[in-house]
Design a protein around this motif. Structure first.
Motif, PDB file in Angstrom:
ATOM      1  N   SER A 153      -7.723 -20.960  -9.735  1.00  0.00           N
ATOM      2  CA  SER A 153      -8.916 -20.832  -8.906  1.00  0.00           C
ATOM      3  C   SER A 153      -9.778 -22.073  -9.042  1.00  0.00           C
ATOM      4  N   THR A 187      -4.907 -18.902  -1.410  1.00  0.00           N
ATOM      5  CA  THR A 187      -4.459 -17.511  -1.556  1.00  0.00           C
ATOM      6  C   THR A 187      -5.693 -16.613  -1.543  1.00  0.00           C
ATOM      7  N   THR A 188      -5.484 -15.305  -1.503  1.00  0.00           N
ATOM      8  CA  THR A 188      -6.622 -14.392  -1.427  1.00  0.00           C
ATOM      9  C   THR A 188      -6.289 -13.080  -2.119  1.00  0.00           C
ATOM     10  N   HIS A 189      -7.258 -12.196  -2.127  1.00  0.00           N
ATOM     11  CA  HIS A 189      -7.067 -10.846  -2.657  1.00  0.00           C
ATOM     12  C   HIS A 189      -8.221  -9.989  -2.162  1.00  0.00           C
ATOM     13  N   HIS A 231     -11.431  -7.853  -2.637  1.00  0.00           N
ATOM     14  CA  HIS A 231     -12.452  -8.120  -3.655  1.00  0.00           C
ATOM     15  C   HIS A 231     -12.577  -7.026  -4.699  1.00  0.00           C
ATOM     16  N   TRP A 290      -7.615 -10.951  -8.732  1.00  0.00           N
ATOM     17  CA  TRP A 290      -6.759 -11.925  -8.062  1.00  0.00           C
ATOM     18  C   TRP A 290      -5.442 -12.043  -8.815  1.00  0.00           C
ATOM     19  N   SER A 291      -4.328 -12.130  -8.085  1.00  0.00           N
ATOM     20  CA  SER A 291      -3.030 -12.164  -8.760  1.00  0.00           C
ATOM     21  C   SER A 291      -2.802 -13.498  -9.447  1.00  0.00           C
ATOM     22  N   GLY A 292      -3.058 -14.630  -8.810  1.00  0.00           N
ATOM     23  CA  GLY A 292      -2.999 -15.956  -9.428  1.00  0.00           C
ATOM     24  C   GLY A 292      -1.821 -16.226 -10.352  1.00  0.00           C
ATOM     25  N   SER A 342     -14.519 -15.250   3.031  1.00  0.00           N
ATOM     26  CA  SER A 342     -14.638 -15.210   1.572  1.00  0.00           C
ATOM     27  C   SER A 342     -15.542 -14.102   1.053  1.00  0.00           C
ATOM     28  N   ILE A 377      -9.245 -18.576  -2.083  1.00  0.00           N
ATOM     29  CA  ILE A 377      -9.139 -19.270  -3.371  1.00  0.00           C
ATOM     30  C   ILE A 377      -8.227 -20.485  -3.219  1.00  0.00           C
ATOM     31  N   TYR A 429     -12.761 -11.168   0.954  1.00  0.00           N
ATOM     32  CA  TYR A 429     -11.417 -11.619   0.594  1.00  0.00           C
ATOM     33  C   TYR A 429     -11.521 -13.097   0.227  1.00  0.00           C
TER      34      TYR A 429
END
Length: 589
Positions: free
Chosen positions: A524, A495-497, A499, A503-505, A533, A539, A536
């Motif tokens: 993570s 997954t990503t977000h 920067h 991060w939603s996680g 990376s 992860i 973004y």
């Protein structure tokens, strides 16, 4: 600049282009220069004695600087070393085919002579000079297409412009008056005073309605019908698509795209941002984007004297030197026929020719899975005398076509070496995810089927290759993929977000394949090394192992059983849902 995710808006798709298509020059260019230059170059990232951590051109907004205080900077603007010929020459040396210069950024200051008000570089500064006249002349003389950046929505100087609520109450704003009194008159000036304009690069479509954006588009096209309109005019009305700033997609995109990116971490000049990307990074990023169907618009931020920082010059010239040798594999190319990227490099296409871009020296016997078309020759680009032996076979168990190339004698030249494959016909490839020669399988979002246990999915697969609005546990993604080697495979979900935001996680996901189930919460476990990376983070969450008893086709489904959604549904960068990228299967040794 500001990173804005507009890919959730319906995007136009690429269609066969006629000879007179206004987008033809832009598609063939592939590489352009962005120039952020304005009053923000004077404080240069320092305000009231303190270095600011954010991008330099957003200082007025971030510090809530009053209009009168910020406007006083104009009295200091006198760029003694501005040289339009040198700027355009640098673009040429870098191999850039078009140039986009900030005519008006969010601070509302016009970097050209405007009759709308005196808040412009000619009337408000001791320089009393219009740099756009010089740039237009030099672009014509040196063969670079001139384009203008124009902030059509955010304007912190105008009472009706968006997002200045410290000088002007939000309730009193009248956007229609702002468009009528400032935006359209200034666009008329830009499109009637400087000759043919390749593009108006609009930005941050945050508060304008679809009707207002459509009106701006019609206005531009009436004045210059062949002038392109960037995707950030909003509401899917652009001639091409723009993801967020510095965004690199996980796989091939559909339609026309452009990624705008920085050379360090700011757009407007900052004295203390010395984290310059290497020439190697810039070249591999250019290759990565072009292989996925996106142009690369790379920024320079000249200082208040008009000087381009030396590290920018050095790096751009290095990119140009690489393009001098390898430009045939970039200019006028189409993206890879494969949707996915490769661990060894990337592929671009030109008619019946494939260009293999190697990011490191390939093995003596190199394999490529999934190319159905017959290969006639394989040669190092620029060295027609050196041909490499090829052999095409079919895997007996799966029917998968396999190409082997004997690279004995290939000299790898960092950072990217290109080999051209001439084919008997236009490239035809296996469409589903395949096990690669390194034995891994990558299931990217763009190759999935989207389904739901409800009436209709609430989420979607965005044009940028990520999931969007994934806020329901009814929705699922499913892939068919081909394995050549049965056995145990480690499973990682990526997954990503953006920067700039957390991060939603914490989502609980269920994976099913071959009657097996893995369930895990996204944690993570690792940030994967990747070009992507940097801005973004990719992860990875380890989900455990799947065991596949047979080679051939398999199906894997991903579904959330619990989504940890933020209380605030949407931010400037995200719709609040899970931003899923891909699943990676790696064989257990």
């Amino acid at each position: 600049m500001r990173a804005v995710d507009i890919s959730a808006v319906k995007q136009p798709t690429r269609r066969p282009a006629p000879q007179n298509d206004p987008l033809r020059w832009w598609r063939e260019s592939r590489f352009g220069m962005f120039i952020h230059w304005g009053l923000y170059a004077i404080p240069a990232g320092v305000w009231q004695g303190q270095r600011v951590p954010y991008i330099g051109e957003w200082m007025m907004f971030r510090e809530k600087i009053p209009v009168a205080t910020y406007a006083a900077l104009a009295a200091q603007f006198h760029p003694r070393h501005f040289d339009a010929a040198a700027w355009v020459r640098l673009a040429k040396q870098a191999g850039m085919r078009y140039l986009v210069i900030t005519a008006k950024h969010h601070d509302g200051f016009a970097m050209y002579r405007t009759s709308v008000n005196r808040y412009n570089v000619v009337d408000a500064t001791p320089w009393h000079h219009d740099p756009m006249v010089d740039l237009a002349r030099e672009c014509r003389r040196q063969g670079v297409r001139l384009c203008f950046y124009y902030s059509q929505d955010l304007d912190w100087h105008h009472p009706d412009g968006a997002w200045n609520d410290w000088d002007y109450p939000a309730a009193a704003k009248n956007p229609a008056r702002y468009l009528r009194e400032k935006v359209k008159p200034q666009l008329r000036e830009l499109l009637t005073r400087y000759g043919p304009v390749g593009m108006i690069w609009f930005d941050t479509p945050l508060t304008l309605t679809k009707a207002q954006s459509a009106s701006i588009r019609r206005f531009v096209k009436k004045l210059q019908p062949r002038c392109l309109v960037s995707g950030r005019i909003g509401h899917g009305l652009g001639d091409y698509n723009l993801p967020r700033d510095n965004f690199l997609p996980p796989g091939r995109l559909e339609g026309d795209w452009e990624t705008c990116a920085t050379l360090n971490h700011t757009w407007g000049f900052k004295t203390h941002d010395h984290e310059w990307k290497s020439a190697e990074n810039l070249i591999t990023t250019l290759v990565d984007l072009v292989s996925k169907g996106a142009n690369y618009l790379l920024n320079i931020g000249p200082d208040a004297d008009g000087v381009v920082p030396a590290p920018s010059v050095q790096r751009l010239r290095a990119v140009g030197a690489w393009l001098e040798r390898n430009g045939d594999a970039i200019y006028g190319t189409s993206p890879s026929p494969f949707r996915n990227e490769f661990s060894w490099g990337r592929i671009t296409t030109k008619g019946r020719r494939l260009f293999l871009h190697f990011f490191s020296a390939p093995p003596k016997i190199f394999h490529l899975h999934g190319l159905r078309t017959r290969v006639r020759t394989a040669r190092a680009l620029g060295d027609a005398r050196r041909a490499f032996a090829t052999r095409q076979t079919t895997d007996a168990a799966t029917g998968l076509p396999i190409l082997a190339i004997d690279f004995t004698g290939l000299r790898f030249r960092a950072p990217v070496t290109v080999v051209a494959l001439d084919l008997a016909a236009a490239p035809d490839v296996e469409p589903q995810p395949l096990q690669q020669p390194d034995a891994t399988v990558t299931l990217i979002t763009g190759m999935a089927r989207l389904g739901t246990d409800a009436t209709a999915p609430t989420g979607r697969i965005g044009g940028n290759g990520l999931t969007e609005n994934w806020r329901s546990t009814d929705d699922w993604l499913e892939w068919d993929f081909t394995l050549l080697r049965p056995g145990a495979y480690e499973v990682n979900v990526v997954t990503t977000h953006q920067h700039l935001e957390p991060w939603s996680g914490g989502h609980t996901l269920r994976l099913t394949a071959d009657g097996q189930t893995l369930r895990h919460k996204t944690t993570s476990d690792a940030i994967l090394p990747s070009l992507r990376s940097a801005y973004y983070p990719q992860i990875a969450t380890s989900f455990g192992r799947f065991n596949f008893a047979n080679s051939g086709r398999h199906t894997l489904r991903l579904q959330a059983t619990r989504l940890k959604l933020p209380k605030k549904n949407k931010t400037l960068f995200s719709d609040g849902g899970m931003q899923f990228v891909e699943i990676r299967l790696t064989p257990v040794s």
